[in-house]
Design an enzyme around this catalytic site. Structure first.
Site, short mmCIF file in Angstrom:
data_model
loop_
_atom_site.label_atom_id
_atom_site.label_comp_id
_atom_site.label_asym_id
_atom_site.label_seq_id
_atom_site.Cartn_x
_atom_site.Cartn_y
_atom_site.Cartn_z
N GLU A 207 -4.22 -10.85 0.44
CA GLU A 207 -4.68 -10.90 1.64
C GLU A 207 -6.42 -10.93 1.54
O GLU A 207 -7.19 -10.20 0.58
CB GLU A 207 -4.82 -9.42 2.67
CG GLU A 207 -3.66 -8.99 3.47
CD GLU A 207 -4.04 -7.22 3.43
OE1 GLU A 207 -4.89 -6.93 3.50
OE2 GLU A 207 -2.68 -6.66 3.25
N GLU B 240 0.83 -1.47 0.06
CA GLU B 240 0.34 -0.14 -0.05
C GLU B 240 0.60 1.28 -0.43
O GLU B 240 0.60 1.60 1.41
CB GLU B 240 -0.77 0.18 1.27
CG GLU B 240 -2.12 -1.25 1.02
CD GLU B 240 -3.11 -1.52 2.21
OE1 GLU B 240 -2.46 -0.38 3.07
OE2 GLU B 240 -3.98 -2.03 1.90
#
Length: 786
Positions: A286, A211
């Site tokens: 994830e 991210e």
């Protein structure tokens, strides 16, 4: 030292080349030695030998020695080939299905200072729960952890310590990932990770970070890694897949994964980029956010990973709850989280999102994941014949070291057992095996015998467990697969209508039960009843609360389900001698509610007096959609409910919900009420036992038998729902003085909405007209069930 190995699956030949730096003037005296392979060469010499390859299932290592005049360096090396071939990521030619977890380095007392012993405990727990991969979110781990992954066998996605997440809140303006002044720092960061960890065979992918947005510096990192090493590059924010070798997503729904597997995902605008991405493996770096009760839906993902070759598994978020050991001012220990330490900025309980509780006790979520991941799948074969299907889901291992044990259970009691003759299965193979003749004979001999609980049907089940030989991560007999099929059902004994109900002072007498003038149960045998009503609320899970004002819990609260009121519209004794109660159940000022008809009748079962309650529940009004649960709540006065013993026949031994029930089987189970509670750091819905056929609850005032004549879930607790819902830590729950028994027709699934998809439509609970029938039997405390 740079060790480069390869393995040719077609020939079994391993290749190794070792480069050594820093030897100075003694470089000509350096030797590369692998005694087991009879290797003794100078650095830079390419050596080929027939070897056993390294994989997560068979982590074969060889001892390598680098000898010079002044010192000897030791390293464990493995031979394996990581490659993407025809859009599939393979290790040694075998398609990999990542059954993985994201792991932070954490200990509830030592924080990031995790000891070697704790690291090994983590690895062994992962192996024992059938995990084969770990993503080192979001930084390279301590080097010893990688050594343990090499030794015990875990595939590793090694992730660079890079995240600029906060810039997302400003539209990524000023993000250093696209600032040329930061290029050298970015490349240096990934360079240090690769150079430190490059010799570990467990590492099968390099991740550029997490991210941190897009930009030229991400591209520079990727280009450096690709020049330096052959292993695939991963970076989830690169959704156009310009700089990576695998397409990675976070928290894609099962429907999205299915579309990707069929290559039916929405196309990219750039046709060339779209074609490149469609040719890549797909991995969920994830998914299934393990926060609180849950996660739900794991089995649906696993089925898609197996169905679609392109979908190569994923990594559950995350490994452990980040609760910190602390105490109250009075010295009561508890696990603290965001806001418990006076900090102004925090994420509350969002760090309590692991498959392990902070003390490293496996949660029901990890037990469920282990069942979903089990390498041997044992199911009933298609068709009407009594056969079972056994499938080997290992990547490398055969079933040569597996022992298959069978048993026949009659109402949970073993009446026959033996060893199942199963041929050795290669990876991916399956076989169908007949139920043994001995099992069939035992079932036939038991047919006609009464069940263990008066009034309940008797069931005979054939159960199979597959256990492995002793491993470094498991004791001998560790279960790697289990399954069962129903052999026989014998109907329940007839429940005979007893004397009709009669009016007594201020109420009604119905066999061993007493109702007040409104038709509400107040006494059951010697048990004082403090609550007996239809209910549709549960202590919200973290997933129920996700989304704040748009959450499922908010919708349920707006519909009045958190504050249901009960209005009695009429009570009478009908012509069959039953007490009939008409009522409406709804929240204050709510147009939606339930019309409920209670029918109480005295019965006799095998000489035992009891009371049958029939419920006819009809929703009315406009509902917001789902409801959390629907059923009957019974509260009993009990000075020490934690030590009350509960025995039940149904699914167990652990809790289960509509989208989380792969780890349970039908059987006879027991435990204290305290043991039936799941110690989630944040108190919430827990402890549901699916499809209870009967239960026996040994209260201080006498035993209570419960026979479910319709499908019923059982939850037994020490606290009522509002008390649990109000607590944010377990130590805030008061000393219990009542026993709460929830008998439910159904319940909402769990989902993963805290950071991912909510409950899938097939697991949502949208009740229509609901009929329930339960027989309550006060039993002698000294009388043992049959």
């Amino acid at each position: 030292m740079d060790v480069r190995t390869d393995y040719a699956p077609a020939t079994g030949i391993g290749t190794i080349e070792v480069a050594v730096t820093g030897a100075g003037t003694n470089a000509d005296q350096v030797r590369v030695v692998i005694p087991e392979l009879a290797v003794d060469v100078e650095p830079g010499v390419v050596v080929r030998r027939e070897v056993e390859p390294w994989s997560a299932e068979v982590p074969r290592l060889y001892d390598l020695k680098i000898r010079s005049a002044g010192e000897t360096a030791l390293l464990a090396v493995g031979f394996r080939r990581v490659a993407i071939e025809d859009g599939v990521l393979r290790v040694n030619g075998n398609r990999v299905l990542f059954r993985g977890v994201n792991r932070h380095e954490f200990h509830p007392r030592m924080g990031r200072a995790v000891t070697a012993e704790v690291m090994e405990q983590d690895v062994l727990l992962m192996k024992a729960h059938h995990l084969n991969a770990v993503r080192t979110s979001h930084y390279p781990p301590h080097p010893h952890f990688l050594e343990l992954c090499d030794r015990h066998g875990l595939y590793v996605v090694d992730e660079c310590d890079l995240e600029t997440h906060g810039y997302e809140l400003e539209g990524w303006v000023g993000n250093p990932s696209d600032d040329p002044r930061w290029e050298a720092a970015y490349v240096d960061r990934v360079r240090r990770m690769v150079e430190r960890d490059k010799n570990h065979p467990s590492i099968v992918m390099w991740s550029l970070g997490n991210e941190a947005g897009r930009g030229r510096n991400i591209a520079a990192m990727s280009q450096w890694v690709k020049r330096r090493d052959s292993r695939p590059v991963h970076y989830e924010p690169d959704q156009e897949c310009a700089e990576v070798d695998v397409w990675s997503r976070m928290y894609a729904s099962a429907d999205e994964v299915d579309a990707v597997g069929r290559r039916a995902e929405p196309p990219l605008v750039d046709h060339e980029a779209d074609a490149g991405r469609r040719a890549m493996p797909f991995i969920l770096c994830e998914y299934a956010h393990a926060m609180g009760t849950g996660p739900g839906g794991l089995a649906e993902y696993e089925a898609l990973f197996e169905e679609h070759e392109r979908c190569q598994g994923g990594f559950v978020w995350e490994w452990i709850d980040h609760g910190i050991e602390t105490t109250t001012d009075d010295g009561v220990p508890y696990f603290g989280y965001g806001g418990d330490f006076g900090e102004a900025l925090h994420d509350g309980s969002f760090i309590i999102d692991g498959l392990l509780f902070p003390d490293r006790t496996p949660s029901p979520g990890l037990v469920e994941l282990a069942a979903v991941n089990a390498p041997l799948r044992i199911t009933r074969a298609d068709g009407k014949t009594l056969r079972i299907r056994i499938r080997n889901r290992w990547e490398v291992l055969t079933t040569a070291s597996v022992n298959f044990a069978w048993r026949v259970e009659r109402d949970g009691a073993v009446i026959a057992q033996g060893v199942l003759d199963v041929p050795e299965l290669a990876p991916g193979q399956h076989v169908e095996v007949d139920v043994p003749a001995g099992a069939r004979r035992a079932a036939a001999a038991a047919h006609g015998q009464p069940g263990r609980m008066p009034g309940a049907r008797a069931e005979t089940w054939f159960c199979v467990e597959a256990g492995v030989d002793e491993r470094d991560w498991a004791a001998e007999g560790h279960v790697v697969g289990r399954g069962q099929l129903l052999l026989d059902v014998f109907p329940a004994e007839a429940v005979r209508q007893a004397l009709p109900a009669r009016a007594v002072d201020e109420g009604y007498a119905v066999g061993p039960a007493r109702l007040d003038a409104r038709g509400i149960l107040t006494q059951l045998g010697d048990n004082d009843v403090v609550a007996a009503h239809v209910d549709a609320w549960r202590p919200p899970t973290e997933n129920d609360l996700a989304g704040g004002p748009l959450s499922a819990a908010a919708a349920w609260t707006a519909a009045g389900l958190s504050d249901l009121r009960h209005r009695v519209d009429g009570v009478h004794i009908d012509d069959t001698g039953a007490v009939v109660v008409h009522s409406r159940v709804a929240g204050p000022a709510s147009a939606c509610g339930f019309r409920v008809l209670h029918r109480w009748s005295a019965v006799v079962v095998d000489g035992h007096e009891g009371v049958r309650i029939g419920l006819d529940i009809r929703p009315e009004g406009r509902w917001p959609g789902t409801v959390p649960r629907l059923g009957f709540t019974l509260g009993l006065l009990e000075p020490d409910p934690s030590n009350v013993h509960v025995e039940w026949f149904g699914y167990g031994p652990g809790e289960a919900y509509p989208d989380s029930r792969q780890a349970v089987q039908v059987g006879r189970w027991s435990g204290t009420v305290a043991s039936l509670q799941t110690p989630y750091v944040v108190p919430q819905e827990d402890g549901c036992r699916k499809e209870m056929r009967w239960a026996r609850i040994r209260t201080g005032s006498g035993d209570l038998g419960i026979v479910a004549e319709t499908g019923t879930d059982l939850t037994v607790r020490m606290w009522d729902i509002p008390t649990i819902a109000a607590a944010r830590h377990r130590h805030e729950l008061p000393q219990p003085e009542r026993l709460w028994v929830h008998l439910d027709a159904g319940q909402e699934g769990l989902g993963s909405a805290t950071c991912g998809p909510g409950v899938a439509p097939q697991h949502q609970y949208r009740p229509g007209r609901t009929m329930m029938s339960l027989v309550l039997l006060p039993l002698s405390a000294t009388e043992e069930p049959r």
